[in-house]
Structures are given as C-alpha cells and as structure tokens.
Design a protein around this motif. Structure first.
Motif, PDB file in Angstrom:
ATOM      1  N   UNK A  65      45.936  62.422  47.888  1.00  0.00           N
ATOM      2  CA  UNK A  65      44.816  63.350  47.978  1.00  0.00           C
ATOM      3  C   UNK A  65      44.921  64.133  49.278  1.00  0.00           C
ATOM      4  N   UNK A  66      44.784  65.428  49.209  1.00  0.00           N
ATOM      5  CA  UNK A  66      44.902  66.282  50.378  1.00  0.00           C
ATOM      6  C   UNK A  66      43.817  65.924  51.394  1.00  0.00           C
ATOM      7  N   UNK A  67      44.204  65.780  52.645  1.00  0.00           N
ATOM      8  CA  UNK A  67      43.241  65.541  53.706  1.00  0.00           C
ATOM      9  C   UNK A  67      43.048  64.093  54.083  1.00  0.00           C
ATOM     10  N   UNK A  68      43.574  63.154  53.324  1.00  0.00           N
ATOM     11  CA  UNK A  68      43.390  61.755  53.656  1.00  0.00           C
ATOM     12  C   UNK A  68      44.450  61.244  54.610  1.00  0.00           C
ATOM     13  N   UNK A  69      45.651  61.795  54.560  1.00  0.00           N
ATOM     14  CA  UNK A  69      46.711  61.377  55.461  1.00  0.00           C
ATOM     15  C   UNK A  69      46.923  62.441  56.526  1.00  0.00           C
ATOM     16  N   UNK A  70      47.145  61.998  57.755  1.00  0.00           N
ATOM     17  CA  UNK A  70      47.311  62.899  58.885  1.00  0.00           C
ATOM     18  C   UNK A  70      48.629  62.584  59.564  1.00  0.00           C
ATOM     19  N   UNK A  71      49.397  63.601  59.892  1.00  0.00           N
ATOM     20  CA  UNK A  71      50.621  63.411  60.667  1.00  0.00           C
ATOM     21  C   UNK A  71      50.254  63.611  62.125  1.00  0.00           C
ATOM     22  N   UNK A  72      50.628  62.645  62.944  1.00  0.00           N
ATOM     23  CA  UNK A  72      50.277  62.671  64.357  1.00  0.00           C
ATOM     24  C   UNK A  72      51.543  62.739  65.193  1.00  0.00           C
ATOM     25  N   UNK A  73      51.439  63.315  66.378  1.00  0.00           N
ATOM     26  CA  UNK A  73      52.576  63.409  67.284  1.00  0.00           C
ATOM     27  C   UNK A  73      52.765  62.076  67.998  1.00  0.00           C
ATOM     28  N   UNK A  74      54.009  61.666  68.171  1.00  0.00           N
ATOM     29  CA  UNK A  74      54.284  60.474  68.962  1.00  0.00           C
ATOM     30  C   UNK A  74      54.001  60.773  70.426  1.00  0.00           C
TER      31      UNK A  74
END
Length: 96
Positions: A65-74
């Motif tokens: 589902x769009x918006x549930x997973x977030x890519x974060x910077x290390x």
C-alpha cells in the motif's frame, strides 16, 4: 519483537495525505521538500522498496500500500547531502 498497542487504529488514507500535505507546506524546509518530490529520489525509493520485497526492516511486516513504507537515509541529509542518493548506503525501509 514489536507489537502495536491494542488500542492503535491506523489512520485513514485521507488523514495521512492531509497530514503529509500540512507537513510539506508548513514544517519541512523547502530544499528537503524539493528533494523528496524529485523524480530521482522517487525512483530510488521505489527501487529500494522492491529490493526489500516491500518488507519493513524493523518489524518484518509487508505492505504494498502506498505510503506505509518509508525509505530512510542511513546517513541523514542534514549531516552529509553528498551521500543522499548513494544507493549502497541509503536504505532502510520502515513502516509508518
């Protein structure tokens, strides 16, 4: 292992979008807002989610589902903007 509280109720997609619009317009700095809405970051983000098989790194849940997973910077952008698009060092996919 992470377990949500029983009284937790997920926000509706309308509420999530409204909060995101408010955050982008009023609280996020303009440079960061432009970066997160550019084509390069969106393409990298989708690619990393696919590479993680749409699975949260913290709790193991899967979601397409769009918006549930977030890519974060290390390495956070505020610390080193030169590495904001480095693929090997960028990626932690987490659930909102």
């Amino acid at each position: 292992m992470y377990r949500p509280k029983p009284e937790f109720e997920p926000k509706s997609s309308y509420e999530r979008k409204r909060q995101q619009r408010d955050y982008n317009a009023n609280r996020r700095d303009k440079e960061a807002n432009e970066f997160y809405h550019n084509k390069t970051w969106k393409h990298l983000s989708v690619g990393l989610k696919q590479q993680a098989i749409f699975t949260c790194e913290c709790c193991g849940r899967t979601s397409t589902t769009k918006g549930y997973l977030v890519v974060d910077h290390t390495i956070p952008r505020k610390i080193d903007k030169r590495k904001q698009l480095d693929k090997p060092a960028t990626a932690k996919v987490t659930e909102l």
